[in-house]
Design a protein around this motif. Structure first.
Motif, PDB file in Angstrom:
ATOM      1  N   MET A   1      33.464  43.538  74.833  1.00 34.49           N
ATOM      2  CA  MET A   1      32.263  43.647  75.622  1.00 34.49           C
ATOM      3  C   MET A   1      31.719  42.268  75.946  1.00 34.49           C
ATOM      4  O   MET A   1      31.851  41.348  75.182  1.00 34.49           O
ATOM      5  N   ALA A   2      31.023  42.233  77.026  1.00 35.01           N
ATOM      6  CA  ALA A   2      30.421  40.976  77.403  1.00 35.01           C
ATOM      7  C   ALA A   2      28.965  40.977  77.022  1.00 35.01           C
ATOM      8  O   ALA A   2      28.355  41.987  76.791  1.00 35.01           O
ATOM      9  N   ALA A   3      28.376  39.808  76.990  1.00 31.96           N
ATOM     10  CA  ALA A   3      26.949  39.688  76.760  1.00 31.96           C
ATOM     11  C   ALA A   3      26.478  38.395  77.368  1.00 31.96           C
ATOM     12  O   ALA A   3      27.238  37.480  77.587  1.00 31.96           O
ATOM     13  N   THR A   4      25.201  38.326  77.638  1.00 33.56           N
ATOM     14  CA  THR A   4      24.660  37.072  78.118  1.00 33.56           C
ATOM     15  C   THR A   4      24.644  36.090  76.978  1.00 33.56           C
ATOM     16  O   THR A   4      24.665  36.453  75.811  1.00 33.56           O
TER      17      THR A   4
ATOM     18  N   ILE B   1      48.333  46.536  72.717  1.00 31.05           N
ATOM     19  CA  ILE B   1      47.543  45.416  72.195  1.00 31.05           C
ATOM     20  C   ILE B   1      46.189  45.401  72.898  1.00 31.05           C
ATOM     21  O   ILE B   1      46.122  45.283  74.122  1.00 31.05           O
ATOM     22  N   HIS B   2      45.117  45.509  72.118  1.00 31.33           N
ATOM     23  CA  HIS B   2      43.767  45.538  72.693  1.00 31.33           C
ATOM     24  C   HIS B   2      42.963  44.333  72.200  1.00 31.33           C
ATOM     25  O   HIS B   2      42.844  44.095  70.997  1.00 31.33           O
ATOM     26  N   LEU B   3      42.428  43.563  73.140  1.00 33.92           N
ATOM     27  CA  LEU B   3      41.611  42.401  72.825  1.00 33.92           C
ATOM     28  C   LEU B   3      40.139  42.801  72.821  1.00 33.92           C
ATOM     29  O   LEU B   3      39.610  43.271  73.825  1.00 33.92           O
ATOM     30  N   GLN B   4      39.490  42.599  71.706  1.00 33.07           N
ATOM     31  CA  GLN B   4      38.077  42.948  71.583  1.00 33.07           C
ATOM     32  C   GLN B   4      37.224  42.088  72.508  1.00 33.07           C
ATOM     33  O   GLN B   4      37.534  40.919  72.750  1.00 33.07           O
ATOM     34  N   GLY B   5      36.169  42.654  73.030  1.00 32.49           N
ATOM     35  CA  GLY B   5      35.197  41.888  73.804  1.00 32.49           C
ATOM     36  C   GLY B   5      33.959  41.638  72.975  1.00 32.49           C
ATOM     37  O   GLY B   5      33.883  42.011  71.805  1.00 32.49           O
ATOM     38  N   GLY B   6      32.960  41.034  73.585  1.00 27.26           N
ATOM     39  CA  GLY B   6      31.707  40.819  72.870  1.00 27.26           C
ATOM     40  C   GLY B   6      31.055  39.493  73.163  1.00 27.26           C
ATOM     41  O   GLY B   6      30.778  38.736  72.245  1.00 27.26           O
ATOM     42  N   ALA B   7      30.838  39.180  74.399  1.00 28.78           N
ATOM     43  CA  ALA B   7      30.041  38.018  74.776  1.00 28.78           C
ATOM     44  C   ALA B   7      30.835  36.734  74.926  1.00 28.78           C
ATOM     45  O   ALA B   7      32.033  36.683  74.628  1.00 28.78           O
TER      46      ALA B   7
ATOM     47  N   ILE C   1      42.755  43.327  68.257  1.00 26.03           N
ATOM     48  CA  ILE C   1      42.609  41.919  67.884  1.00 26.03           C
ATOM     49  C   ILE C   1      41.140  41.524  67.947  1.00 26.03           C
ATOM     50  O   ILE C   1      40.496  41.647  68.989  1.00 26.03           O
ATOM     51  N   ARG C   2      40.626  41.047  66.819  1.00 22.58           N
ATOM     52  CA  ARG C   2      39.201  40.706  66.737  1.00 22.58           C
ATOM     53  C   ARG C   2      38.894  39.419  67.514  1.00 22.58           C
ATOM     54  O   ARG C   2      39.692  38.485  67.557  1.00 22.58           O
ATOM     55  N   TYR C   3      37.715  39.415  68.095  1.00 26.21           N
ATOM     56  CA  TYR C   3      37.268  38.342  68.985  1.00 26.21           C
ATOM     57  C   TYR C   3      36.259  37.475  68.241  1.00 26.21           C
ATOM     58  O   TYR C   3      35.164  37.918  67.920  1.00 26.21           O
TER      59      TYR C   3
ATOM     60  N   LEU D   1      49.071  45.199  77.357  1.00 24.69           N
ATOM     61  CA  LEU D   1      48.003  44.298  76.929  1.00 24.69           C
ATOM     62  C   LEU D   1      46.721  44.769  77.584  1.00 24.69           C
ATOM     63  O   LEU D   1      46.633  44.848  78.812  1.00 24.69           O
ATOM     64  N   SER D   2      45.732  45.075  76.754  1.00 18.14           N
ATOM     65  CA  SER D   2      44.467  45.580  77.272  1.00 18.14           C
ATOM     66  C   SER D   2      43.312  44.811  76.650  1.00 18.14           C
ATOM     67  O   SER D   2      43.498  43.894  75.855  1.00 18.14           O
ATOM     68  N   GLY D   3      42.106  45.195  77.024  1.00 19.37           N
ATOM     69  CA  GLY D   3      40.902  44.581  76.483  1.00 19.37           C
ATOM     70  C   GLY D   3      39.705  45.127  77.211  1.00 19.37           C
ATOM     71  O   GLY D   3      39.820  45.620  78.340  1.00 19.37           O
ATOM     72  N   CYS D   4      38.562  45.062  76.569  1.00 19.14           N
ATOM     73  CA  CYS D   4      37.328  45.602  77.147  1.00 19.14           C
ATOM     74  C   CYS D   4      36.327  44.478  77.380  1.00 19.14           C
ATOM     75  O   CYS D   4      36.076  43.668  76.494  1.00 19.14           O
ATOM     76  N   SER D   5      35.783  44.397  78.574  1.00 15.20           N
ATOM     77  CA  SER D   5      34.742  43.445  78.953  1.00 15.20           C
ATOM     78  C   SER D   5      35.227  42.006  78.799  1.00 15.20           C
ATOM     79  O   SER D   5      36.161  41.601  79.484  1.00 15.20           O
TER      80      SER D   5
END
Length: 401
Positions: free
Chosen positions: A1-4, A68-74, A123-125, A173-177
């Motif tokens: 996920m994304a964040a400001t 393979i999933h890449l975690q999002g988060g800002a 995969i942790r971000y 290969l995937s990922g969110c945000s």
């Protein structure tokens, strides 16, 4: 996920809390594996701790298939932001726990019939630059901030190659945000690791961020390029250049080359872009960020589209039109796919409800799960769906994250 950078907006904070709750549930959760020899490889989180991933082994027909999933988060684009971030699971493995696999990562055959028995990796971000930086800086307390996202990507993938990924017959290969952006950044590298006989593809989810100003056509919005500001700070602070297209860098500013509209031009791997044309996070944080409008005229609208006036919906439609223009280059790419719905949501693969349920968005008579499965396994001639303008799609549910 994304964040400001810095402060999280209330709706996004709720989404993070939902994800945190899923991470906290260790019952039937997938345990964390820390990267072997991380410090020796220089592949560390912001605080210098080793990065990690969660691996659930495949079985049966999925034994040689890998997701393979890449975690999002800002992103963190200032020393202050990165300093705060290293005191959380988004900057240090000291705070990471087991995670529950849902949505496209689920091992429930009924929910996830195409990928339930694959080797699935989360995969942790913990670098703050979509797994792409390579540098360091001095923190305010005198310690070192490690910007090693690129090294984390390379080291973790190399470790997974040794655990069976190298002999994969199918791979995604995937990922969110922010992880979806990372999937775009590393798509070519991932694809190049396999022979032509391997079906390797990329699936960025909610990772197509627009370089767009908060709309000046509405008098109470500032017209500032919020995403440009966030990306510009991230690119220069964390030394994000090695993953960017050389052709783009020869002509344009590195920050512009970090945006998906430029990234997709250089990607050679088959890729499906999954996104909402009314991406709720971008609307809340880039189109109408707090402080860009007076009073409460946009506050209730941007948190619940049902509260918006016809004029505000027109502004949203302008955002959608820009989105459709930016993905125009993808329409004619062979083996590529599009699933661009008009739901007010952000990230659709990690959640059961949006991935494959009665509340899942439908385009071309297919849910998200059905469309992605048909595209990956080539069960359909083409999966390139772009939804009509809001509110035309009656399958868009207010329950979506």
């Amino acid at each position: 996920m994304a964040a400001t950078s810095g402060k999280l907006r209330p709706p996004f904070r709720l989404l993070l809390l939902l994800l945190a709750a899923a991470v906290a549930r260790s019952v039937d959760g997938v345990e964390l594996t820390l990267l072997t020899g991380a410090r020796e490889k220089g592949a560390v989180c912001l605080d210098g701790s080793p990065p990690g991933y969660h691996l659930q082994r495949g079985f049966g027909s999925g034994e040689h298939s890998w997701f393979i999933h890449l975690q999002g988060g800002a992103w963190c684009n200032t020393i202050e932001d990165c300093s705060k971030r290293k005191m959380s699971a988004y900057g240090s493995s000291k705070f990471m726990r087991a995670v529950e696999f849902n949505g496209i990562l689920s091992n429930d055959q009924q929910l996830n019939s195409d990928f339930y028995n694959w080797n699935r990796v989360f995969i942790r971000y913990c670098d703050g630059a979509s797994f792409s930086g390579d540098g360091e800086a001095q923190d305010q307390d005198g310690s070192t901030l490690h910007f090693r996202g690129l090294r984390i990507w390379e080291a973790v993938i190399n470790e997974l190659m040794g655990k069976g990924l190298a002999t994969a017959k199918q791979a995604i290969l995937s990922g969110c945000s922010a992880g979806g952006l990372a999937a775009l950044l590393h798509c070519n590298d991932f694809y190049a690791r396999f022979s032509k006989e391997v079906s390797a593809k990329c699936l960025p989810d909610a990772g197509f961020f627009l370089d767009i100003a908060s709309f000046c056509s509405s008098e109470d919005l500032s017209g500032e390029r919020h995403m440009w500001s966030v990306f510009n700070g991230t690119v220069h602070l964390q030394n994000v250049t090695q993953v960017l297209s050389k052709d783009c860098l020869a002509k344009k500013d590195p920050t512009e080359c970090f945006f998906p509209a430029e990234l997709v031009k250089s990607i050679t791997a088959p890729t499906l872009i999954l996104n909402s044309a009314y991406d709720s996070w971008q609307i809340q944080n880039a189109l109408a960020p707090d402080g860009s409008f007076p009073g409460q005229s946009w506050s209730s609208c941007k948190t619940d589209v049902r509260n918006c006036s016809s004029t505000q919906i027109q502004v949203f439609n302008g955002f959608r039109n820009k989105f459709v223009d930016d993905i125009e280059v993808v329409k004619d790419k062979k083996d590529w796919g599009l699933f661009i719905d008009s739901c007010f949501t952000h990230c659709q693969t990690p959640f059961d409800i949006s991935w494959n349920s009665q509340a899942s968005p439908v385009l071309g008579n297919k849910t998200v799960a059905e469309a992605i499965g048909d595209w990956y396994f080539e069960r359909s001639y083409e999966v390139k769906e772009i939804d009509c303008e809001y509110p035309c799609n009656s399958t868009c549910s207010s329950q979506l994250p």
